[in-house]
Every structure is written in C-alpha cells, then in structure tokens.
Design a protein around this motif. Structure first.
Motif, mmCIF file in Angstrom:
data_model
loop_
_atom_site.group_PDB
_atom_site.id
_atom_site.type_symbol
_atom_site.label_atom_id
_atom_site.label_comp_id
_atom_site.label_asym_id
_atom_site.label_seq_id
_atom_site.Cartn_x
_atom_site.Cartn_y
_atom_site.Cartn_z
ATOM 1 N N ARG A 38 0.818 -1.150 -0.030
ATOM 2 C CA ARG A 38 0.053 0.225 0.155
ATOM 3 C C ARG A 38 0.873 1.363 -0.032
ATOM 4 N N ASP A 39 2.007 1.249 0.662
ATOM 5 C CA ASP A 39 2.468 2.361 1.108
ATOM 6 C C ASP A 39 4.249 2.418 0.322
ATOM 7 N N THR A 40 4.689 1.176 0.090
ATOM 8 C CA THR A 40 6.032 1.049 -0.368
ATOM 9 C C THR A 40 5.967 -0.091 -1.240
ATOM 10 N N PRO A 41 6.399 -0.033 -2.651
ATOM 11 C CA PRO A 41 6.453 -0.958 -3.348
ATOM 12 C C PRO A 41 7.481 -2.121 -2.772
ATOM 13 N N ARG A 42 6.985 -3.475 -3.115
ATOM 14 C CA ARG A 42 8.020 -4.584 -2.668
ATOM 15 C C ARG A 42 8.096 -5.566 -3.724
ATOM 16 N N SER A 43 9.076 -6.126 -3.414
ATOM 17 C CA SER A 43 9.393 -7.301 -4.565
ATOM 18 C C SER A 43 8.479 -8.812 -4.175
ATOM 19 N N VAL B 84 -3.125 -3.839 -8.619
ATOM 20 C CA VAL B 84 -1.645 -4.032 -8.423
ATOM 21 C C VAL B 84 -0.889 -3.484 -9.606
ATOM 22 N N ASP B 85 0.035 -2.560 -9.535
ATOM 23 C CA ASP B 85 1.037 -2.202 -10.630
ATOM 24 C C ASP B 85 2.233 -2.843 -10.479
ATOM 25 N N SER B 86 3.072 -3.102 -11.386
ATOM 26 C CA SER B 86 4.537 -3.580 -11.475
ATOM 27 C C SER B 86 5.337 -2.587 -12.041
ATOM 28 N N GLY B 87 6.544 -2.452 -11.565
ATOM 29 C CA GLY B 87 7.665 -1.734 -11.937
ATOM 30 C C GLY B 87 8.958 -2.108 -11.817
ATOM 31 N N MET B 88 9.937 -1.509 -12.329
ATOM 32 C CA MET B 88 11.284 -1.949 -12.072
ATOM 33 C C MET B 88 12.184 -1.066 -11.290
ATOM 34 N N ARG B 89 12.806 -1.661 -10.256
ATOM 35 C CA ARG B 89 13.701 -1.056 -9.210
ATOM 36 C C ARG B 89 14.893 -1.126 -9.363
ATOM 37 N N ARG C 271 15.105 -5.281 -9.946
ATOM 38 C CA ARG C 271 14.111 -6.140 -9.416
ATOM 39 C C ARG C 271 12.626 -5.692 -9.694
ATOM 40 N N THR C 272 11.719 -6.403 -9.895
ATOM 41 C CA THR C 272 10.505 -6.151 -10.195
ATOM 42 C C THR C 272 9.876 -5.854 -8.832
ATOM 43 N N VAL C 273 9.014 -4.696 -8.473
ATOM 44 C CA VAL C 273 8.316 -4.359 -7.574
ATOM 45 C C VAL C 273 6.785 -3.981 -7.735
ATOM 46 N N ALA D 102 -0.800 5.921 -8.711
ATOM 47 C CA ALA D 102 0.324 4.851 -7.937
ATOM 48 C C ALA D 102 1.367 4.971 -8.765
ATOM 49 N N SER D 103 2.535 4.796 -8.228
ATOM 50 C CA SER D 103 3.950 5.008 -9.034
ATOM 51 C C SER D 103 4.776 3.818 -8.622
ATOM 52 N N THR D 104 5.342 3.119 -9.155
ATOM 53 C CA THR D 104 6.459 2.031 -9.247
ATOM 54 C C THR D 104 7.539 2.577 -9.618
ATOM 55 N N ALA D 105 7.686 3.775 -9.683
ATOM 56 C CA ALA D 105 9.194 4.337 -10.345
ATOM 57 C C ALA D 105 10.015 4.181 -9.148
ATOM 58 N N PRO D 106 11.211 3.764 -9.647
ATOM 59 C CA PRO D 106 12.573 3.390 -8.954
ATOM 60 C C PRO D 106 12.765 4.493 -7.844
ATOM 61 N N ASP D 107 13.199 4.170 -6.825
ATOM 62 C CA ASP D 107 13.680 4.957 -5.840
ATOM 63 C C ASP D 107 14.962 5.660 -6.100
#
Length: 130
Positions: free
Chosen positions: A42-47, A75-80, A88-90, A117-122
């Motif tokens: 919910r708050d932080t993308p996770r692997s 749920v969305d996925s993205g690359m970190r 890795r995919t998060v 919502a964004s799964t942009a990399p940190d």
C-alpha cells in the motif's frame, strides 16, 4: 471501475474480457495472501521475495496471486534499480476502495484505484565515504 452482478448466473456478457466478473473479483480479494499483499504494498513497492516472506508462502504462490491482482488492475508492477546495477520487479497496490451495493437485480461493485500510483524506482542511495 464498476461491475454489476445479476441475480441469476455470473453473466458478464457486456464486460470486457480483461475485466474480472464481480464474483471473481470478490473471490480474489478474499483469496489467501491477497490482503497481506495489498497491505504490504500500500505505501511502499515490494518485491515478490519480500511479499513471500511477509505471507509465509512460496514465491511461485505469490507470483500467481500478483499476476491475478495485476490483471484485475489493483496492483501495478515496475522495475527498481539499485545503485550497484541490480534490478528487480516491485509491486504496488493501486486499490483504494471497493463498494458493494445491493440492487434489485443483484449487486453492483465499484472499485476505486489510485491511477497515480507509481512504481518508479527509488533514487539511488549514495554510499557514505566513511
């Protein structure tokens, strides 16, 4: 997204193929590990590895659930990318609310997602020079 469910069978003739039937979506939300996955992302993308640990399940099980959640659009996925070049995919939950209304014809289901919502990399973390 809005869905409706007639009282008879699970008829969804007028819905796009990719949109899950209301009964299927409710079943998915109640399935093993779904609520933990949604809470963890919910708050932080996770692997998937982190989610498997949080759920106490195998990665294969978590990947199957993530695929269904992603197909349902909650749920969305993205690359970190890490500073050392690893990636890795998060996964990140986009689900904000689900509303079920009882109607004369059965029930309707409204799903609100966070389209922002964004799964942009940190940003890469700088290593200290200590």
């Amino acid at each position: 997204m809005s869905f409706s469910h007639p009282r008879q069978a699970d008829r969804v003739d007028d819905q796009p193929e990719a949109t899950p039937a209301p009964a299927a979506l409710l079943e998915l939300l109640d399935a093993d590990h779904t609520q933990t996955i949604l809470a963890e992302t919910r708050d932080t993308p996770r692997s998937a590895r982190a989610l498997a640990d949080a759920c106490g399940a195998s990665r294969a099980t978590i990947y199957r659930r993530l695929n269904r959640l992603e197909d349902a659009g909650i749920v969305d996925s993205g690359m970190r990318y890490d500073a050392d070049g690893h990636h890795r995919t998060v996964y990140e939950a986009t689900l904000e609310s689900v509303t079920v209304d009882v109607t004369d014809d059965g029930y309707s289901l409204s799903v609100t997602t966070d389209s922002g919502a964004s799964t942009a990399p940190d940003p890469p973390r700088l290593r200290s020079s200590d």
